[in-house]
Design a protein around this motif. Structure first.
Motif, mmCIF file in Angstrom:
data_model
loop_
_atom_site.group_PDB
_atom_site.id
_atom_site.type_symbol
_atom_site.label_atom_id
_atom_site.label_comp_id
_atom_site.label_asym_id
_atom_site.label_seq_id
_atom_site.Cartn_x
_atom_site.Cartn_y
_atom_site.Cartn_z
ATOM 1 N N SER A 135 134.168 62.969 46.360
ATOM 2 C CA SER A 135 133.092 62.015 46.585
ATOM 3 C C SER A 135 132.071 62.609 47.546
ATOM 4 O O SER A 135 132.400 63.409 48.413
ATOM 5 C CB SER A 135 133.666 60.722 47.176
ATOM 6 N N GLU A 136 130.813 62.211 47.398
ATOM 7 C CA GLU A 136 129.767 62.709 48.278
ATOM 8 C C GLU A 136 129.965 62.216 49.708
ATOM 9 O O GLU A 136 129.470 62.812 50.648
ATOM 10 C CB GLU A 136 128.396 62.281 47.764
ATOM 11 N N ASN A 137 130.685 61.124 49.902
ATOM 12 C CA ASN A 137 130.889 60.569 51.239
ATOM 13 C C ASN A 137 131.970 61.315 52.022
ATOM 14 O O ASN A 137 132.010 61.246 53.238
ATOM 15 C CB ASN A 137 131.266 59.086 51.153
ATOM 16 N N THR A 138 132.848 62.012 51.354
ATOM 17 C CA THR A 138 133.954 62.681 52.028
ATOM 18 C C THR A 138 133.488 63.716 53.053
ATOM 19 O O THR A 138 133.954 63.687 54.181
ATOM 20 C CB THR A 138 134.898 63.331 50.997
ATOM 21 N N PRO A 139 132.561 64.626 52.729
ATOM 22 C CA PRO A 139 132.122 65.583 53.752
ATOM 23 C C PRO A 139 131.480 64.893 54.959
ATOM 24 O O PRO A 139 131.673 65.303 56.087
ATOM 25 C CB PRO A 139 131.114 66.460 53.035
ATOM 26 N N LYS A 140 130.717 63.829 54.721
ATOM 27 C CA LYS A 140 130.079 63.115 55.816
ATOM 28 C C LYS A 140 131.121 62.465 56.706
ATOM 29 O O LYS A 140 131.031 62.515 57.929
ATOM 30 C CB LYS A 140 129.104 62.061 55.285
ATOM 31 N N LYS A 141 132.139 61.846 56.097
ATOM 32 C CA LYS A 141 133.192 61.203 56.886
ATOM 33 C C LYS A 141 133.949 62.241 57.700
ATOM 34 O O LYS A 141 134.251 62.019 58.869
ATOM 35 C CB LYS A 141 134.151 60.440 55.982
ATOM 36 N N SER A 142 134.240 63.372 57.093
ATOM 37 C CA SER A 142 134.951 64.427 57.804
ATOM 38 C C SER A 142 134.103 64.955 58.951
ATOM 39 O O SER A 142 134.621 65.215 60.040
ATOM 40 C CB SER A 142 135.295 65.578 56.857
ATOM 41 N N TRP A 143 132.823 65.086 58.733
ATOM 42 C CA TRP A 143 131.941 65.586 59.777
ATOM 43 C C TRP A 143 131.898 64.616 60.945
ATOM 44 O O TRP A 143 131.980 65.020 62.103
ATOM 45 C CB TRP A 143 130.535 65.800 59.209
ATOM 46 N N PHE A 144 131.778 63.316 60.647
ATOM 47 C CA PHE A 144 131.735 62.318 61.710
ATOM 48 C C PHE A 144 133.073 62.223 62.436
ATOM 49 O O PHE A 144 133.102 62.024 63.657
ATOM 50 C CB PHE A 144 131.315 60.946 61.163
ATOM 51 N N LYS A 145 134.171 62.386 61.726
ATOM 52 C CA LYS A 145 135.483 62.380 62.382
ATOM 53 C C LYS A 145 135.600 63.574 63.327
ATOM 54 O O LYS A 145 136.117 63.449 64.438
ATOM 55 C CB LYS A 145 136.613 62.421 61.348
ATOM 56 N N GLY A 146 135.119 64.721 62.877
ATOM 57 C CA GLY A 146 135.140 65.910 63.721
ATOM 58 C C GLY A 146 134.255 65.739 64.940
ATOM 59 O O GLY A 146 134.615 66.133 66.058
ATOM 60 N N LEU A 147 133.091 65.143 64.734
ATOM 61 C CA LEU A 147 132.168 64.894 65.832
ATOM 62 C C LEU A 147 132.796 63.959 66.859
ATOM 63 O O LEU A 147 132.729 64.197 68.066
ATOM 64 C CB LEU A 147 130.866 64.289 65.297
ATOM 65 N N LYS A 148 133.438 62.900 66.381
ATOM 66 C CA LYS A 148 134.092 61.943 67.277
ATOM 67 C C LYS A 148 135.211 62.627 68.056
ATOM 68 O O LYS A 148 135.363 62.411 69.266
ATOM 69 C CB LYS A 148 134.646 60.778 66.457
ATOM 70 N N ALA A 149 135.975 63.490 67.406
ATOM 71 C CA ALA A 149 137.062 64.209 68.074
ATOM 72 C C ALA A 149 136.503 65.137 69.143
ATOM 73 O O ALA A 149 137.082 65.252 70.230
ATOM 74 C CB ALA A 149 137.870 65.000 67.048
#
Length: 69
Positions: A8-22
């Protein structure tokens, strides 16, 4: 070659935001006392450097005027 994964196109964005939050959780913020001391040091250094630059500028100005005139 032309095959694409069913991602899904949303998966990279979610992963990026999760990484940013971490990464933001890893940040150690300065306490108030340390922040005040460091700010005062930066302001003092800036003022001193400004004064030194002004003095050098005045000396060069009068030096050039002396050489020309």
């Amino acid at each position: 070659m032309g095959e694409t994964a069913n991602i899904s196109e949303n998966t990279p964005k979610k992963s990026w935001f999760k990484g940013l939050k971490a990464e933001f959780k890893k940040i150690i913020w300065a306490d108030k006392e340390s922040l005040i001391k460091q700010t005062a040091a930066v302001v003092a250094a800036s003022v001193v450097l400004g004064i030194v630059i002004s003095i050098v500028d005045i000396v060069v100005k009068y030096g050039v005027e002396f050489l020309i005139g």
